[in-house]
Design a protein around this motif. Structure first.
Motif, PDB file in Angstrom:
ATOM      1  N   ARG A  84       0.769  -1.247  -0.045  1.00 28.28           N
ATOM      2  CA  ARG A  84      -0.025  -0.007  -0.137  1.00 28.28           C
ATOM      3  C   ARG A  84       0.922   1.260  -0.050  1.00 28.28           C
ATOM      4  N   GLN A  88       0.588   4.017  -2.605  1.00 29.56           N
ATOM      5  CA  GLN A  88       0.057   5.469  -2.521  1.00 29.56           C
ATOM      6  C   GLN A  88       1.028   6.439  -3.271  1.00 29.56           C
ATOM      7  N   GLY A  91       0.659   6.478  -6.984  1.00 34.22           N
ATOM      8  CA  GLY A  91      -0.602   7.047  -7.418  1.00 34.22           C
ATOM      9  C   GLY A  91      -0.354   8.691  -7.828  1.00 34.22           C
ATOM     10  N   ALA A  92       0.510   9.217  -7.004  1.00 29.01           N
ATOM     11  CA  ALA A  92       0.777  10.754  -7.408  1.00 29.01           C
ATOM     12  C   ALA A  92       1.450  10.687  -8.631  1.00 29.01           C
ATOM     13  N   PRO A  96      -4.280   7.844 -16.028  1.00 28.49           N
ATOM     14  CA  PRO A  96      -5.191   6.783 -16.469  1.00 28.49           C
ATOM     15  C   PRO A  96      -4.693   5.860 -17.377  1.00 28.49           C
ATOM     16  N   GLU A 120      -6.592  -0.471  -6.716  1.00 31.42           N
ATOM     17  CA  GLU A 120      -7.789   0.438  -7.002  1.00 31.42           C
ATOM     18  C   GLU A 120      -8.090   1.581  -5.978  1.00 31.42           C
ATOM     19  N   GLU A 121      -7.736   1.185  -4.718  1.00 28.18           N
ATOM     20  CA  GLU A 121      -8.055   2.241  -3.715  1.00 28.18           C
ATOM     21  C   GLU A 121      -6.932   3.483  -3.787  1.00 28.18           C
ATOM     22  N   GLU A 122      -5.829   3.161  -4.241  1.00 28.31           N
ATOM     23  CA  GLU A 122      -4.677   3.921  -4.260  1.00 28.31           C
ATOM     24  C   GLU A 122      -4.451   4.860  -5.391  1.00 28.31           C
ATOM     25  N   THR A 123      -4.800   4.259  -6.451  1.00 24.81           N
ATOM     26  CA  THR A 123      -4.363   4.908  -7.615  1.00 24.81           C
ATOM     27  C   THR A 123      -5.433   5.017  -8.694  1.00 24.81           C
ATOM     28  N   CYS A 124      -5.259   5.852  -9.710  1.00 27.46           N
ATOM     29  CA  CYS A 124      -6.419   6.155 -10.610  1.00 27.46           C
ATOM     30  C   CYS A 124      -6.480   5.003 -11.961  1.00 27.46           C
ATOM     31  N   ALA A 125      -5.245   4.005 -11.683  1.00 27.07           N
ATOM     32  CA  ALA A 125      -5.291   2.732 -12.578  1.00 27.07           C
ATOM     33  C   ALA A 125      -6.153   1.952 -12.653  1.00 27.07           C
ATOM     34  N   ARG A 126      -6.981   1.391 -13.771  1.00 28.40           N
ATOM     35  CA  ARG A 126      -8.035   0.761 -14.107  1.00 28.40           C
ATOM     36  C   ARG A 126      -7.609  -0.536 -14.612  1.00 28.40           C
ATOM     37  N   GLN A 127      -6.801  -0.440 -15.718  1.00 27.77           N
ATOM     38  CA  GLN A 127      -6.455  -1.556 -16.386  1.00 27.77           C
ATOM     39  C   GLN A 127      -5.071  -2.352 -15.634  1.00 27.77           C
TER      40      GLN A 127
END
Lengths: 336, 532
Positions: A84, A88, A91-92, A96, A120-127
């Motif tokens: 995590r 975190q 994520g910065a 996307p 999924e909770e920490e970043t904008c990544a979906r793929q």
């Protein structure tokens, strides 16, 4: 396509090595500057992959932002304990459109989240995807042949994983069941501890096979209850990974079982390994999940009790043998 | 849709679906003749069912002509036939629109909707509007309407409400009007037009028609194309992503993603076209009724479906004016509120949106959502990827619904009572339990009040919205309110108090109102508690 691997442990370095062997330049992000320098100058990562020479196409950095900037594929190979924290920080720096595949077989303590859920909770990544399978890092790093599964709901993630990793010594299999592949990889580590104990206790091959297959039945039961497709447990990331982890004395979790059977304490074993054995934390999470969901899994519970010191390995084995036999393969059905 | 936009939409939608089918056919997919044949098959099946609305004779003649022409048609002639089918579908969906009537009805909205709820004729609405009680007092609007208004200035807004009743589109229409938000384009089931009042207003207030009996994929493609182009042309939209009304009364837990995916399609098309306002914002909403107009028919249908007797409801309380009267009387007399909650807006990927209309990642950092559609620096098509994005958007709408559903006294009382009774007879299957739940089975009022107290206590620890009386946590007051409410409108009082005991008069309706809390994971421990 720029390819970046995050994590300079033995698995992260091995994954970066695979990318380089597939003919791509690769950036390996490591936390410590001295490790970065060792990799870039001496071309080794002595602490985690002793005696392996790293190719010139592999460049280490300790600058996370620079490592991921513009990367078309990020391979996130960080132990569950630090997962995590690194997610975190990542994520910065993320956009996307970036794809992430993680290769960590464990749960987050307390939250019981799977690794892709943390991303999924920490970043904008979906793929997102997960890399798993019978992959003893040392064997792969030594150039022995192997196969792995990449699971993702996004076909492009699997396509990119193949492009980045496949070479004449590594095959990549695709799967859509992210939950199943993550759970199979994490849960089998608990069974590996049992196999290690059985080996050290010299209970014979029959008993060891029994422990492994009953363990498989229990992890499949728990996995399905948590949303996995049962078929995934028969694949490369399921049975495949279980076989190698339970047969190899190089497997960290197997060595945890071995140590416990020889009367060593957890601290002592962990210190000797020098690396994270995910199975210890996973056994604790599993015990809580089984309690929450009221799922019967005597083998997994017993391993947890041995780890916590409530049972000795001998008592655990005696207890398991005292249980009445139940259904062999529950998906086949029958009244036993 | 304005006349000039309708002309543009017509040629765009027909052109896009046509090109899609041609491209698929050239790429080894179904040839055009097969698409036409499949459509004819679906239409023949529909006409065989003799639907109670539409001009069946004209339909029969039209599809007969196509059917006759198809076998001898050259490739060019087949393309013409396909265009004729697409044009017919488009014209049916887009309906007729008269700007003059639109203006007049827009002015009449506030009283018109009050009047509709009072079962009044349009004539009286227009001639004597002053005598009609206003709906404002019965409707409570919650949520950050100002935020939505600002988003409207930056892009298109799509409202995605829960769906309990055919009144929903009227209530949403009024809630938007009362909040100063622009009217929306929305798809209304063709059966709604069978109610003369509703038909009049719907066809002139931005509604396009959706015929649920038309099952041909070609029809669905035109429908989706219409919704997509309307967003591209700047029209705010109203979708019911749950599909049809919730039959069991539960807060929907599954969505039909077809139409929802049109939001991403529209956004993608806008980016491709270099639009200055490409954004599409999705606002999950909940509509919360103390009493549901069609509750009796809906729960009946739910139970029949469970017994595998599926049917489409064409005649329910909605088409019977007398029931409207009883319904609104029930609302007005007890001063019961219908609550409309506008939830937090999302982008088409399900990301939250800040006050300036920018998308945020899970940690509140601003992101550019367009980049979700990029690969190696370029905007790319990827239907598998987009379907997955829409699945996540759907999940986030479902969580928003769960969070923003207002839990009312009726739901809490029905849930507590039902679960207590059910725990007394756990061996019966649900359907037998409901069949045999008669007024003879009763519970002491005090026991139900205690169960309500326990339930409210557990609800308070969660991220949910509670009606003020529920939030007060006073079991006795909650039960009193529910008893009063549930004894109005429905043919029989759903529950009744006799002395110190509570009796169930209508088990199905009790089940219906209880189901609103079904997905909140509250059942099991209550049952366990009762067993102890």
């Amino acid at each position: 396509m720029k390819i970046t691997v995050l994590g300079g442990g033995n698995w992260g370095t091995t994954v970066a090595l695979s990318v380089a062997r597939a003919g791509h330049p690769v950036t390996l992000w490591v936390r410590r500057a001295d490790q970065r320098d060792e990799i870039n100058q001496a071309r080794t990562n002595q602490r985690y992959l002793p005696d392996i020479t790293l190719p010139a196409g592999l460049t280490a950095t300790d600058d996370l932002g620079g490592a991921v900037e513009g990367a078309g594929l990020i391979l996130f190979i960080i132990p569950s304990k630090a997962f995590r924290r690194v997610a975190q920080a990542l994520g910065a720096h993320l956009s996307p459109e970036q794809l992430i595949i993680h290769g960590t077989k464990g749960f987050e303590p307390v939250t019981h989240l799977r690794m892709s859920q943390i991303l999924e909770e920490e970043t904008c990544a979906r793929q997102l995807g997960v890399l798993s399978g019978p992959n003893i890092a040392w064997e792969m790093a030594s150039g022995l042949p192997a196969g792995a599964t990449v699971a993702s709901r996004f076909p492009e993630v699997i396509r990119r994983a193949r492009a980045a990793l496949e070479h004449d010594q590594l095959q990549i299999y695709g799967n859509r069941d992210v939950v199943g592949v993550e759970l199979a990889g994490a849960l089998k580590n608990v069974v590996a501890i049992a196999a290690g104990m059985a080996e050290a206790m010299a209970v014979g091959q029959n008993a060891k096979a029994l422990l492994i297959t009953r363990g498989m039945a229990e992890i499949t039961r728990l996995g399905v209850a948590l949303g996995a497709a049962p078929g995934t447990f028969t694949g490369v990331a399921g049975v495949g990974d279980l076989i190698v982890t339970c047969a190899s004395s190089r497997s960290r979790n197997f060595r945890v079982g071995d140590g416990l059977a020889k009367g060593e304490g957890l601290d002592e074993i962990t210190a000797r390994l020098g690396q994270t054995a995910e199975g210890i934390n996973t056994a604790r999470v599993v015990a809580e999940l089984l309690r929450e969901r009221q799922i019967r899994a005597p083998l997994l519970r017993t391993i947890h009790q041995v780890i916590e010191g409530a049972f000795s390995p001998e008592e655990g084995l005696r207890y398991l043998m005292s249980l009445e036999g139940s259904e062999d393969v529950e998906f086949v059905g029958g009244d036993f | 849709m304005r006349r000039e936009d309708r002309i543009k939409a017509r040629s765009e939608v027909i052109g896009r679906v046509f090109n899609q089918i041609s491209a698929a056919s050239e790429g080894g997919g179904a040839p055009i003749s097969e698409v036409i044949n499949e459509t004819l098959y679906h239409e023949r099946e529909r006409l065989r069912q003799r639907p109670s609305y539409g001009d069946l004779e004209a339909d029969g003649a039209f599809y007969g002509q196509i059917s006759k022409a198809l076998p001898k048609a050259s490739e060019t002639a087949r393309q013409d036939l396909l265009r004729r089918l697409l044009t017919r579908y488009f014209d049916e969906i887009a309906g007729h629109f008269n700007p003059r009537i639109f203006k007049a009805t827009t002015r009449a909205i506030p009283v018109a909707l009050s009047g509709l709820l009072n079962g009044l004729s349009p004539k009286r609405l227009i001639t004597r509007p002053g005598e009609i009680p206003r709906i404002d007092q019965q409707l409570q609007i919650e949520g950050d309407v100002g935020h939505i208004a600002r988003l409207h200035a930056r892009g298109v807004v799509v409202y995605a409400p829960t769906h309990s009743s055919n009144l929903d589109s009227i209530i949403m229409g009024y809630a938007l009007h009362a909040s100063g938000l622009p009217p929306v384009s929305y798809g209304a089931g063709l059966n709604l037009f069978s109610n003369p009042l509703m038909g009049f207003f719907m066809s002139h207030l931005g509604a396009y028609t959706v015929d649920r009996l038309k099952t041909a994929p070609l029809y669905k493609a035109v429908l989706k194309g219409y919704a997509t182009i309307s967003m591209e042309l700047g029209y705010d939209n109203l979708f019911f992503p749950g599909g049809t009304r919730s039959r069991s009364g539960v807060v929907e837990g599954q969505l039909k993603r077809g139409l929802l995916g049109a939001t991403l399609r529209a956004y993608h098309n806008q980016l491709k076209a270099g639009s200055a306002r490409p954004q599409v914002y999705v606002v999950p909403c909940t509509l919360n009724y103390p009493l549901v107009l069609e509750a009796a028919t809906l729960i009946d249908d739910h139970l029949r479906r469970a017994a595998k007797a599926r049917y489409i409801i064409v005649d329910d309380e909605f088409s019977r004016l007398r029931r409207w009267w009883d319904f609104s009387k029930g609302l007005f007399e007890l001063d019961q509120r219908i609550r409309v909650v506008f939830g937090a807006p999302l982008d088409v990927f399900g990301d939250p949106i800040n006050a300036d209309g920018e998308a945020l990642d899970p940690r509140g950092r601003i992101i550019d959502p367009a980049r979700y559609l990029y690969r190696d620096g370029a905007l790319v098509e990827d239907p598998a990827r987009d379907a997955e994005y829409t699945r996540v958007l759907g999940e986030r709408i479902l969580s928003a619904w769960q969070r923003d559903t207002v839990i009312l006294a009726n739901h809490v009382a029905a849930f507590a009572l039902f679960e207590r009774l059910r725990a007394m007879q756990p061996q019966k299957d649900l359907y037998r339990f409901l069949r045999e739940l008669s007024p003879a089975l009763s519970l002491p009022i005090q026991e139900v009040e205690v169960a309500i107290d326990g339930l409210v206590e557990r609800l308070k620890g969660r991220d949910v919205r509670l009606e003020p009386i529920v939030a007060s946590g006073d079991g006795a007051a909650i039960l009193r309110a529910a008893l009063a409410s549930l004894s109005t409108y429905h043919t029989r009082a759903v529950i009744a108090r006799r002395g110190v005991r509570l009796h169930v008069n209508d088990a199905n309706l009790l089940f219906y109102y209880r189901n609103r809390l079904d997905r909140y994971g509250l059942s099991e421990p209550l049952v366990r508690g009762a067993r102890r």
